[in-house]
Design an enzyme around this catalytic site. Structure first.
Site, PDB file in Angstrom:
ATOM      1  N   CYS A 158       0.848  -1.194   0.000  1.00 14.86           N
ATOM      2  CA  CYS A 158       0.000   0.000   0.000  1.00 14.86           C
ATOM      3  C   CYS A 158       0.881   1.241   0.000  1.00 14.86           C
ATOM      4  O   CYS A 158       1.787   1.376   0.815  1.00 14.86           O
ATOM      5  CB  CYS A 158      -0.896  -0.008   1.237  1.00 14.86           C
ATOM      6  SG  CYS A 158      -1.826   1.526   1.459  1.00 14.86           S
ATOM      7  N   CYS A 201       0.585   3.290   3.443  1.00  8.04           N
ATOM      8  CA  CYS A 201       1.144   2.881   4.733  1.00  8.04           C
ATOM      9  C   CYS A 201       2.180   1.766   4.658  1.00  8.04           C
ATOM     10  O   CYS A 201       2.775   1.415   5.679  1.00  8.04           O
ATOM     11  CB  CYS A 201       0.029   2.455   5.676  1.00  8.04           C
ATOM     12  SG  CYS A 201      -0.773   0.894   5.225  1.00  8.04           S
ATOM     13  N   CYS A 240      -7.206  -0.584   1.839  1.00  5.93           N
ATOM     14  CA  CYS A 240      -6.171  -1.086   2.735  1.00  5.93           C
ATOM     15  C   CYS A 240      -6.750  -1.198   4.136  1.00  5.93           C
ATOM     16  O   CYS A 240      -7.376  -0.260   4.636  1.00  5.93           O
ATOM     17  CB  CYS A 240      -4.971  -0.145   2.736  1.00  5.93           C
ATOM     18  SG  CYS A 240      -3.703  -0.604   3.948  1.00  5.93           S
ATOM     19  N   CYS A 252      -4.772   1.578   6.641  1.00  3.56           N
ATOM     20  CA  CYS A 252      -4.913   3.037   6.535  1.00  3.56           C
ATOM     21  C   CYS A 252      -6.178   3.489   5.806  1.00  3.56           C
ATOM     22  O   CYS A 252      -6.465   4.675   5.755  1.00  3.56           O
ATOM     23  CB  CYS A 252      -3.684   3.649   5.866  1.00  3.56           C
ATOM     24  SG  CYS A 252      -3.532   3.296   4.098  1.00  3.56           S
ATOM     25  N   CYS A 299      -9.072  -5.558  -9.452  1.00  6.18           N
ATOM     26  CA  CYS A 299      -8.632  -4.607 -10.474  1.00  6.18           C
ATOM     27  C   CYS A 299      -8.113  -3.385  -9.714  1.00  6.18           C
ATOM     28  O   CYS A 299      -8.897  -2.630  -9.138  1.00  6.18           O
ATOM     29  CB  CYS A 299      -9.810  -4.268 -11.385  1.00  6.18           C
ATOM     30  SG  CYS A 299      -9.380  -3.176 -12.733  1.00  6.18           S
TER      31      CYS A 299
END
Length: 171
Positions: free
Chosen positions: A83, A86, A139, A142, A159
């Site tokens: 991510c 984070c 995520c 975060c 996707c």
């Protein structure tokens, strides 16, 4: 930054025709981190904007990047995808499906890496239309917007916006 609905492009006969015909903005129903979930990583709006720059709209407001605009959409080396908000690992290289659509596709995420939400687009005032409903991927740590889970070429795939991820090559 210009953004479009990914589902509109994938339903079209070609990416180019879809992009030209459907230049509307795509945004999540509930922007990242503005739901009642308590995320481990929180930042002020100004801190997110400073960290993400022009990709703020994708990760924090749920926009979709233009196809093939990410430098990692065609990545094929061994590694992991973290991510960008984070650093939590979201995907591994061996779950990636290479499709010439312009975004990253994966069959599954890492365990305990993501939260899902329902993303409904269009005018739902009369009746909910299941065809306009998608599963939005965030995520878990975060709340950053990753992309959607869609039916693509008869496969259920994640996707994902390349702008939402950092690629870390395996040692």
């Amino acid at each position: 930054m210009t953004s479009i609905h990914r589902r509109d492009l994938l339903r079209g006969s070609t990416i180019l025709a879809g992009a030209l015909a459907l230049p509307k903005a795509g945004h999540a129903d509930v922007p990242a981190g503005r739901d009642p979930f308590n995320y481990q990583i929180t930042r002020t709006d100004a801190e997110w904007r400073a960290r993400l720059g022009e990709d703020y709209a994708i990760l924090r407001e749920g926009s979709t990047e233009m196809p093939m605009s990410s430098d990692i959409w065609a990545e094929s080396r061994k590694g992991r995808y973290d991510c960008r908000g984070c650093g939590l690992t979201q995907y591994r290289w061996d779950t990636k499906v290479n499709l010439p659509k312009g975004w990253l596709f994966f069959v599954a995420s890492e365990p305990n890496a993501q939260l899902m939400s329902q993303d409904i687009s269009g005018d739902m005032s009369a009746e909910r239309n299941i065809l306009n409903t998608e599963i939005e991927v965030h995520c878990r740590r975060c709340g950053s917007h990753m992309g959607h889970i869609l039916l693509v070429e008869e496969q259920v795939l994640h996707c994902i916006n390349g702008a939402s991820l950092d690629f870390v090559q395996a040692a």
